[in-house]
Design a protein around this motif. Structure first.
Motif, PDB file in Angstrom:
ATOM      1  N   ILE A  92       4.550  54.278 -61.849  1.00 44.45           N
ATOM      2  CA  ILE A  92       4.605  55.562 -61.145  1.00 44.45           C
ATOM      3  C   ILE A  92       3.231  56.207 -61.211  1.00 44.45           C
ATOM      4  CG2 ILE A  92       5.657  57.855 -61.098  1.00 44.45           C
ATOM      5  CD1 ILE A  92       8.141  56.453 -62.434  1.00 44.45           C
ATOM      6  N   ILE A  93       2.712  56.594 -60.028  1.00 42.82           N
ATOM      7  CA  ILE A  93       1.372  57.179 -59.950  1.00 42.82           C
ATOM      8  C   ILE A  93       1.366  58.603 -59.385  1.00 42.82           C
ATOM      9  CG2 ILE A  93       0.156  54.981 -59.865  1.00 42.82           C
ATOM     10  CD1 ILE A  93       0.019  55.371 -56.766  1.00 42.82           C
ATOM     11  N   GLN A  94       2.533  59.125 -59.033  1.00 44.44           N
ATOM     12  CA  GLN A  94       2.606  60.489 -58.508  1.00 44.44           C
ATOM     13  C   GLN A  94       4.015  61.032 -58.685  1.00 44.44           C
ATOM     14  OE1 GLN A  94       1.554  60.742 -54.366  1.00 44.44           O
ATOM     15  NE2 GLN A  94       2.046  62.910 -54.206  1.00 44.44           N
ATOM     16  N   VAL A  95       4.099  62.307 -59.054  1.00 48.33           N
ATOM     17  CA  VAL A  95       5.375  63.018 -59.133  1.00 48.33           C
ATOM     18  C   VAL A  95       5.165  64.336 -58.397  1.00 48.33           C
ATOM     19  CG1 VAL A  95       7.121  64.060 -60.626  1.00 48.33           C
ATOM     20  CG2 VAL A  95       5.895  62.019 -61.404  1.00 48.33           C
ATOM     21  N   SER A  96       5.993  64.612 -57.418  1.00 43.74           N
ATOM     22  CA  SER A  96       5.869  65.867 -56.684  1.00 43.74           C
ATOM     23  C   SER A  96       7.249  66.445 -56.446  1.00 43.74           C
ATOM     24  CB  SER A  96       5.119  65.654 -55.364  1.00 43.74           C
ATOM     25  OG  SER A  96       5.779  64.705 -54.572  1.00 43.74           O
ATOM     26  N   GLU A 105      13.538  69.767 -56.013  1.00 40.42           N
ATOM     27  CA  GLU A 105      13.256  68.464 -55.427  1.00 40.42           C
ATOM     28  C   GLU A 105      12.300  67.703 -56.341  1.00 40.42           C
ATOM     29  OE1 GLU A 105      12.130  67.473 -51.004  1.00 40.42           O
ATOM     30  OE2 GLU A 105      10.296  68.026 -52.097  1.00 40.42           O
ATOM     31  N   LEU A 106      12.536  66.398 -56.471  1.00 39.31           N
ATOM     32  CA  LEU A 106      11.621  65.512 -57.197  1.00 39.31           C
ATOM     33  C   LEU A 106      11.365  64.286 -56.325  1.00 39.31           C
ATOM     34  CD1 LEU A 106      12.994  65.472 -60.858  1.00 39.31           C
ATOM     35  CD2 LEU A 106      10.797  66.407 -60.079  1.00 39.31           C
ATOM     36  N   MET A 107      10.091  63.879 -56.295  1.00 40.81           N
ATOM     37  CA  MET A 107       9.733  62.646 -55.601  1.00 40.81           C
ATOM     38  C   MET A 107       8.754  61.870 -56.485  1.00 40.81           C
ATOM     39  SD  MET A 107       8.308  61.786 -51.804  1.00 40.81           S
ATOM     40  CE  MET A 107       6.623  62.301 -52.021  1.00 40.81           C
ATOM     41  N   PHE A 108       9.050  60.589 -56.678  1.00 38.23           N
ATOM     42  CA  PHE A 108       8.217  59.696 -57.470  1.00 38.23           C
ATOM     43  C   PHE A 108       7.609  58.665 -56.525  1.00 38.23           C
ATOM     44  CE2 PHE A 108      11.564  61.364 -60.108  1.00 38.23           C
ATOM     45  CZ  PHE A 108      10.932  61.667 -61.297  1.00 38.23           C
ATOM     46  N   VAL A 109       6.308  58.399 -56.671  1.00 39.20           N
ATOM     47  CA  VAL A 109       5.607  57.413 -55.844  1.00 39.20           C
ATOM     48  C   VAL A 109       5.024  56.352 -56.770  1.00 39.20           C
ATOM     49  CG1 VAL A 109       3.735  57.045 -54.188  1.00 39.20           C
ATOM     50  CG2 VAL A 109       5.050  59.171 -54.121  1.00 39.20           C
ATOM     51  N   THR A 110       5.104  55.078 -56.337  1.00 37.05           N
ATOM     52  CA  THR A 110       4.657  53.969 -57.177  1.00 37.05           C
ATOM     53  C   THR A 110       3.418  53.280 -56.590  1.00 37.05           C
ATOM     54  OG1 THR A 110       5.861  52.160 -56.118  1.00 37.05           O
ATOM     55  CG2 THR A 110       7.099  53.536 -57.691  1.00 37.05           C
ATOM     56  N   THR A 111       2.864  52.382 -57.399  1.00 38.35           N
ATOM     57  CA  THR A 111       1.701  51.607 -56.973  1.00 38.35           C
ATOM     58  C   THR A 111       2.011  50.677 -55.803  1.00 38.35           C
ATOM     59  OG1 THR A 111       2.247  50.033 -58.721  1.00 38.35           O
ATOM     60  CG2 THR A 111       0.462  51.586 -59.162  1.00 38.35           C
ATOM     61  N   LEU A 112       3.263  50.387 -55.554  1.00 43.90           N
ATOM     62  CA  LEU A 112       3.644  49.537 -54.422  1.00 43.90           C
ATOM     63  C   LEU A 112       3.912  50.353 -53.159  1.00 43.90           C
ATOM     64  CD1 LEU A 112       5.972  46.896 -56.143  1.00 43.90           C
ATOM     65  CD2 LEU A 112       3.521  46.754 -55.634  1.00 43.90           C
ATOM     66  N   GLY A 113       3.650  51.675 -53.232  1.00 44.67           N
ATOM     67  CA  GLY A 113       3.843  52.534 -52.071  1.00 44.67           C
ATOM     68  C   GLY A 113       5.283  52.953 -51.847  1.00 44.67           C
ATOM     69  N   ARG A 114       6.148  52.620 -52.787  1.00 48.30           N
ATOM     70  CA  ARG A 114       7.551  53.045 -52.660  1.00 48.30           C
ATOM     71  C   ARG A 114       7.682  54.475 -53.166  1.00 48.30           C
ATOM     72  NH1 ARG A 114      12.076  49.908 -54.883  1.00 48.30           N
ATOM     73  NH2 ARG A 114      11.043  50.049 -56.897  1.00 48.30           N
ATOM     74  N   SER A 115       8.649  55.190 -52.607  1.00 50.00           N
ATOM     75  CA  SER A 115       8.923  56.548 -53.089  1.00 50.00           C
ATOM     76  C   SER A 115      10.423  56.728 -53.295  1.00 50.00           C
ATOM     77  CB  SER A 115       8.384  57.600 -52.121  1.00 50.00           C
ATOM     78  OG  SER A 115       8.994  57.477 -50.861  1.00 50.00           O
ATOM     79  N   PHE A 116      10.740  57.630 -54.202  1.00 55.35           N
ATOM     80  CA  PHE A 116      12.117  57.950 -54.567  1.00 55.35           C
ATOM     81  C   PHE A 116      12.214  59.461 -54.552  1.00 55.35           C
ATOM     82  CE2 PHE A 116      15.006  58.685 -58.380  1.00 55.35           C
ATOM     83  CZ  PHE A 116      16.188  58.448 -57.691  1.00 55.35           C
ATOM     84  N   LYS A 117      12.959  59.999 -53.571  1.00 53.67           N
ATOM     85  CA  LYS A 117      13.043  61.443 -53.381  1.00 53.67           C
ATOM     86  C   LYS A 117      14.482  61.908 -53.545  1.00 53.67           C
ATOM     87  CE  LYS A 117      11.906  64.947 -49.942  1.00 53.67           C
ATOM     88  NZ  LYS A 117      11.380  65.161 -48.593  1.00 53.67           N
ATOM     89  N   VAL A 118      14.656  62.953 -54.374  1.00 52.88           N
ATOM     90  CA  VAL A 118      15.979  63.517 -54.622  1.00 52.88           C
ATOM     91  C   VAL A 118      15.869  65.034 -54.540  1.00 52.88           C
ATOM     92  CG1 VAL A 118      17.880  63.708 -56.272  1.00 52.88           C
ATOM     93  CG2 VAL A 118      16.522  61.616 -56.204  1.00 52.88           C
ATOM     94  N   GLY A 119      16.879  65.676 -53.952  1.00 52.29           N
ATOM     95  CA  GLY A 119      16.922  67.133 -53.912  1.00 52.29           C
ATOM     96  C   GLY A 119      16.671  67.686 -52.526  1.00 52.29           C
ATOM     97  N   VAL A 120      16.478  68.996 -52.487  1.00 52.12           N
ATOM     98  CA  VAL A 120      16.264  69.691 -51.222  1.00 52.12           C
ATOM     99  C   VAL A 120      14.882  70.333 -51.201  1.00 52.12           C
ATOM    100  CG1 VAL A 120      18.710  70.149 -50.811  1.00 52.12           C
ATOM    101  CG2 VAL A 120      17.354  71.808 -52.077  1.00 52.12           C
TER     102      VAL A 120
END
Length: 162
Positions: A92-96, A105-120
């Protein structure tokens, strides 16, 4: 100070290598700052993330997995649970996200360019990322009131390869 320089000079002169410590960084927390403190810190690499969301509202709970071990749930397990598993060598290289009293809202971004976003998308935006190239998310900290996340901060490390 002189003695420290003398010792370091002697170590360098005999060719002994000194292990380089991990370099840590902290992204200042956002949110209300009230409630019970938490930290997800554990040994190993983060391999999965679970987040609970009160439907259409704020983040109620958070849990990370290090290697094969899950941390405790911080906040509560109320609402919709969503999970992201990381691939081998993915970090994980970013949390916003967004906050306004609670974390919405939370969003996690990885070194493979994938993101995981939860919330409003409600409230004030925040964006955490390491300032040193090669650093990765090591753990999250913040506060919760037993019901939802009130604040969150990110801890990064440049992990030395052993």
């Amino acid at each position: 100070m002189f003695s420290l320089c003398l010792i370091l000079s002697a170590v360098c002169a005999i060719g002994t290598t000194i292990p380089v410590p991990d370099v840590y960084q902290y992204s200042l927390s956002v949110g209300s700052g009230s409630g019970i403190e938490f930290s997800t810190a554990s040994e190993g690499r983060i391999t999965a993330i679970r987040v609970w969301e009160y439907p259409g509202n704020y983040i109620t709970g958070l849990q990370l997995r290090y290697e094969s071990n899950w941390t405790a749930v911080f906040g509560s397990e109320y609402g919709n649970q969503q999970e992201m598993q990381l691939y081998d060598k993915e970090i994980i290289i970013q949390v916003s996200g967004k906050h306004s009293g609670y974390i919405y809202e939370l969003m996690f971004v990885t070194t493979l360019g994938r993101s995981f976003k939860v919330g409003v998308s409600a409230g004030t935006s925040f964006n955490f990322f390491p300032t040193m190239k090669g650093s990765q998310l090591r753990f999250l900290s913040g506060r919760h009131d037993g019901w939802a996340l009130a604040s969150i901060g990110a801890h990064w490390a440049l992990v030395a390869v052993k």
